[in-house]
Design an enzyme around this catalytic site. Structure first.
Site, PDB file in Angstrom:
ATOM      1  N   HIS A 107       5.323  53.557  41.619  1.00 41.71           N
ATOM      2  CA  HIS A 107       6.233  53.620  40.471  1.00 41.71           C
ATOM      3  C   HIS A 107       7.531  54.356  40.809  1.00 41.71           C
ATOM      4  CE1 HIS A 107       4.339  57.661  39.581  1.00 41.71           C
ATOM      5  NE2 HIS A 107       5.574  57.920  39.175  1.00 41.71           N
ATOM      6  N   ASP A 137      -0.961  52.626  42.978  1.00 41.88           N
ATOM      7  CA  ASP A 137       0.275  53.393  42.836  1.00 41.88           C
ATOM      8  C   ASP A 137       0.695  54.022  44.164  1.00 41.88           C
ATOM      9  OD1 ASP A 137       2.497  54.192  41.432  1.00 41.88           O
ATOM     10  OD2 ASP A 137       1.596  56.060  40.706  1.00 41.88           O
ATOM     11  N   SER A 214       6.013  63.081  41.463  1.00 39.15           N
ATOM     12  CA  SER A 214       5.328  61.837  41.807  1.00 39.15           C
ATOM     13  C   SER A 214       5.547  61.475  43.269  1.00 39.15           C
ATOM     14  CB  SER A 214       5.836  60.696  40.915  1.00 39.15           C
ATOM     15  OG  SER A 214       5.486  60.906  39.575  1.00 39.15           O
TER      16      SER A 214
END
Length: 364
Positions: A107, A137, A214
């Site tokens: 992402h 992911d 992230s």
């Protein structure tokens, strides 16, 4: 006579209490405290004796410092580049090979092909996307410049235990080289990502993660990367998730070989779970963990084979299933359209079913 005794008592009560004479040391007195085989002199001219750093840091702090010093130089900031070379968001990542391979989140990549990379020492580089896998992911980038970079090593996430110390390193909200600590709260979690896809085999931790973390590494006290930060639950404290390192290792190998992850699917939602001791004894099972089936997709391969919600998958073609990373390996490219014998426990009894995985659609 009684009256006389009464007056005697009053007289005794009125007598002043005899006090010991006050004692004080002369101003020129000096004191020496015996502390074993060395003496410390107290006085205005005596220097303060600082303790060495090793005494000030406890075992917890030492473990965190060592891990950060080992992995920190490999952590980078990742910023997608648009066609006009402006930035489109930011995330974290870490170098996994000296040639410049970087693991981050799918992402964070968001369909872009080129990225600005800021290293821990402040070097500005660029990278291209080798491939990404939204189902886990995970994305893999490659530095374009011919450089040698510090790199981190992927550890064995299967060895993690609840309560174990973990350290998150990243660039939350643009603050580079930020370190937070916590523990492993749970293992084998499943979570639906921001694009609606179900991400499996997640590590739950209370190490603080924020926007920009992230793709950054989750590190154990030995300086090994055991997870990749992926998500937080908005409005909740201490609910943060990371993709297990074993899953990331499998995905990275597929991305390097094919540019995408080829895998089979049996149509279940599952997670790792401990095998209750009583159930293990009744079924003759020695492994501590298995794969619990949380949901079965209607008309999918598992449903057609008779697999049911609540079943515990313990083996596939004789290979133990102790976590979702084991199941992902079983459902690799060679599993598509090939019958696999799954051993399972249902209602305390051991049984088996044959399931034929179908190809999972790319990006599906």
């Amino acid at each position: 006579m009684m009256k006389g005794r009464k007056y005697q008592s009053f007289n005794r009560a009125r007598r002043p209490v005899r006090r010991l004479p006050a004692f004080s040391f002369p101003p020129e007195a000096d004191f020496v405290f015996d502390v074993g085989d060395r003496a410390f002199e107290a006085g205005p001219s005596s220097p303060v004796m600082p303790l060495p750093n090793s005494d000030l840091l406890d075992a917890y702090s030492n473990a965190v410092v060592r891990a950060v010093e080992h992995v920190g130089p490999a952590v980078v900031r990742v910023q997608p580049l648009t066609s006009d070379r402006s930035f489109a968001g930011e995330g974290s990542g870490f170098v996994v090979s000296p040639e410049g391979l970087i693991l981050t989140n799918s992402h964070v990549v968001q369909g872009f092909s080129r990225f600005a990379i800021i290293t821990a020492e402040g070097r500005a580089l660029t990278a291209r996307c080798v491939g990404d896998d939204p189902d886990t992911d995970i994305a893999l980038l490659k530095i374009e410049q011919n450089v040698r970079l510090p790199h981190a090593r992927l550890g064995d996430s299967k060895s993690l235990r609840r309560g174990q110390l973990v350290i998150a390193i990243g660039a939350p909200l643009g603050f580079e080289a930020t370190v937070t600590t916590g523990v492993v709260s749970a293992l084998g979690r499943s979570l639906r990502g921001e694009r609606g896809r179900l991400i499996e085999d997640l590590i739950q931790t209370d190490a603080a993660l924020n926007y920009g973390n992230s793709g950054g590494p989750l590190v154990n006290s030995g300086g090994e990367v055991v997870g990749i930060a992926t998500a937080v639950i908005s409005g909740a404290q201490g609910l943060c998730f990371a993709v297990a390192a074993n899953t990331a290792s499998f995905v990275m190998a597929e991305l390097l070989a094919h540019g995408h992850v080829r895998r089979g699917s049996i149509g279940v939602v599952a997670q790792q779970t401990p095998v209750p001791p009583a159930m293990a004894r009744a079924a003759g099972v020695t492994q501590a963990y298995a794969v619990w089936v949380a949901a079965v997709e209607p008309h999918g391969p598992a449903a057609k084979a008779g697999l049911a919600e609540g079943d515990l998958l313990i083996a596939a073609d004789g290979r133990p299933l102790t976590g979702l990373d084991d199941l992902l390996r079983v459902l690799g490219p060679g599993s598509i359209d090939q019958s696999i014998n799954f051993d399972l426990i249902r209602a305390g009894k051991r049984m088996s079913v044959k399931i034929t995985p179908k190809a999972r659609k790319k990006g599906g």
